[in-house]
Motif scaffolding. Sequence first.
Motif, short mmCIF file in Angstrom:
data_model
loop_
_atom_site.label_atom_id
_atom_site.label_comp_id
_atom_site.label_asym_id
_atom_site.label_seq_id
_atom_site.Cartn_x
_atom_site.Cartn_y
_atom_site.Cartn_z
N GLU A 224 68.56 53.45 21.66
CA GLU A 224 69.40 53.47 22.84
C GLU A 224 69.01 54.65 23.71
OE1 GLU A 224 73.49 53.33 21.63
OE2 GLU A 224 73.47 51.14 21.68
N LEU A 225 68.72 54.37 24.97
CA LEU A 225 68.18 55.39 25.88
C LEU A 225 68.91 55.35 27.21
CD1 LEU A 225 64.43 54.46 25.32
CD2 LEU A 225 65.57 56.43 24.29
N VAL A 226 68.94 56.49 27.89
CA VAL A 226 69.34 56.57 29.29
C VAL A 226 68.07 56.80 30.09
CG1 VAL A 226 70.68 57.81 31.02
CG2 VAL A 226 71.59 57.52 28.71
N GLN B 6 71.73 62.29 22.78
CA GLN B 6 71.53 63.66 23.25
C GLN B 6 72.14 63.89 24.63
OE1 GLN B 6 67.32 64.42 23.08
NE2 GLN B 6 67.23 64.33 20.84
N VAL B 7 72.68 62.83 25.22
CA VAL B 7 73.28 62.93 26.55
C VAL B 7 74.80 63.00 26.41
CG1 VAL B 7 73.58 61.78 28.78
CG2 VAL B 7 71.37 61.69 27.60
N VAL C 269 71.99 65.23 34.35
CA VAL C 269 72.20 64.72 33.00
C VAL C 269 72.50 65.92 32.10
CG1 VAL C 269 71.17 63.47 31.08
CG2 VAL C 269 70.63 62.80 33.43
N VAL C 270 73.69 65.95 31.54
CA VAL C 270 74.11 67.06 30.68
C VAL C 270 73.67 66.74 29.26
CG1 VAL C 270 76.04 68.46 29.88
CG2 VAL C 270 76.09 67.48 32.19
N VAL C 271 72.77 67.57 28.71
CA VAL C 271 72.20 67.29 27.40
C VAL C 271 72.57 68.40 26.42
CG1 VAL C 271 70.27 66.00 28.36
CG2 VAL C 271 70.02 68.44 27.95
N LEU D 211 61.56 61.29 26.44
CA LEU D 211 61.44 62.75 26.36
C LEU D 211 62.16 63.29 25.13
CD1 LEU D 211 62.14 63.63 30.10
CD2 LEU D 211 59.94 63.23 29.00
N SER D 212 61.72 64.45 24.70
CA SER D 212 62.36 65.17 23.61
C SER D 212 63.03 66.41 24.19
CB SER D 212 61.34 65.58 22.56
OG SER D 212 61.87 66.57 21.70
N VAL D 213 64.33 66.53 24.01
CA VAL D 213 65.06 67.70 24.51
C VAL D 213 64.51 68.97 23.87
CG1 VAL D 213 67.29 68.85 24.56
CG2 VAL D 213 67.15 66.41 25.06
N ASN D 214 64.21 68.93 22.59
CA ASN D 214 63.68 70.11 21.90
C ASN D 214 62.36 70.57 22.53
OD1 ASN D 214 65.83 70.10 20.19
ND2 ASN D 214 64.75 69.12 18.49
N ARG D 215 61.49 69.61 22.84
CA ARG D 215 60.20 69.98 23.42
C ARG D 215 60.36 70.47 24.86
NH1 ARG D 215 56.16 65.11 21.39
NH2 ARG D 215 56.50 65.35 19.15
#
Length: 520
Positions: A190-192, A207-208, A262-264, A322-326
């Motif tokens: 599931e993605l935004v 993550q969102v 987008v608040v992550v 995308l990866s938030v960590n990266r």
Amino acid sequence: MSIDDELGVDDDTDDDNADYVTFDMTGERYAFPMSRVQEIIRMPSVVKVPLGPPSLEGLANLRGRVLPVVSLRTCCDMPGAEHDETTRVIVVDGGVPLGFVVDRVASVISIDPAAMESADSVQSTVNSDVLIGVIKTDGSSMTSVLDVDRLVGGQFDGLAARAASRDLAGAGRAVPQADEDDAESDDTLELVSFAVEGQEYALPIDQVQEIVQAPESVSHVPNAGSRVLGVIDLRGRLLPVVSMRRVFGLPMTDLEPQNRIVVVSLPGNGVVGVVMDTVREVLRVPHQLVAPLPSFVAGDGRKSEVESVCRLEDGKRLVSVLSVNRMFDSPEVRNEIAEHQSRGETAEMAEDQRAADDGRGDEELFVVFRLDEEEYAVDVDAVQEIIRVPDALIRVPKSYDFVEGLVNLRGTVLPVVDLRTRLGLVRTERDERQRIVVLIIGGVRTGFIVDSVAEVARVGRHVLEPAPELSAEQARLVSRVANLPEQKRMLLLVQVDQLLAAEQAQKLEEVVADEALAAV
């Protein structure tokens, strides 16, 4: 009122006999096994619920409990009738309490089990699927015994499923928690999705935290790093804001109405807002269509922010995940974000203290509005603003029936939905009390016309309870009920993110984009 009090039944009965509560409908006599009947009450006032099954009359307050009330005539394909002084509601155990409206309750009878004939050997005016058997009494008279479980299951799949789950749990067996949708989600990502410089990217939906419209400006901080634009006020808390364009090394542009933040979630429980050109939709992508990014793509010895690619529409549409960590793996960037977050600690503590001082720790705030004489509510944080309905709206050809049109809201195209039509209610003429409640659905700012806006209400969490699952669509849209018996009110709490399906939100976004281009 107990059954014995209602019917004047003597407690002295033969233990070997079977007891039934008898009642009348359309001049014929029917019965429920007394073991399934909890009580009998007069017809209460009910709150109508949209998108429920045809037999649903509404929700009633039964000594602090929410009671779904249904017409047994409708369940049995009989013509409807007006309620009168003899109308009663028989409350049965259907997994959760459920009230059946009948014309008149007759009595409690006790019979020898041998006196009942199987449903297979008789004919009845009601659907034989809900008939257990027929009791013969006084020679020619007959009483049809109805199956409570089949009546409940035929009208309310959610209630029937809950009853089955409870029965399994009571028997000490494991209750399967996953349904077909859950199984599907295990196989999908599931993605935004959103766009930056015309390219489509996505973030995992878990993550969102939320998506908000970009403000007209961001408070810039002296000596801020290259990626951090500054901070914004998000409901009393300072939120560091990062530019996705800067992350990608693209030219910066001024903030515009279509931009979204987008608040992550960050590692270590931090949060940051990421400015995107626009948010597109929520995607459910099968895992077999997702491939990791080849290692040679990143270059310069650093990890790419992209960790995988989705191949959609037979490979014609590629979405980079995308990866938030990266995205925030650089110590410099993390330090910048931490510095901005520390500046908001005082504001957050003050807000928490205010919430504790005014008792909001155990309360939720809702904007209450009315539709068809019933009260609905949405979380106050989901409401962008409330405006009057303009005299004229721009009609949208070949759109959904519930789309009233478009309105120019301070230079921004706002799609407007008639919430009555969306919820299956009858349209009404425009009047001065109507308002447009502006919400963000799937990243698109959307207005919903309501009959009137009543108040911003503080509701204690102890009076909030899950809404009965009367139909699949109703359960998604009206997820909770605020039961306020002292005020003789019941608020139907609407799930904002379920008001429009993903494809509906996407179509509205396309309409808005087309109208914006036409205006250029």
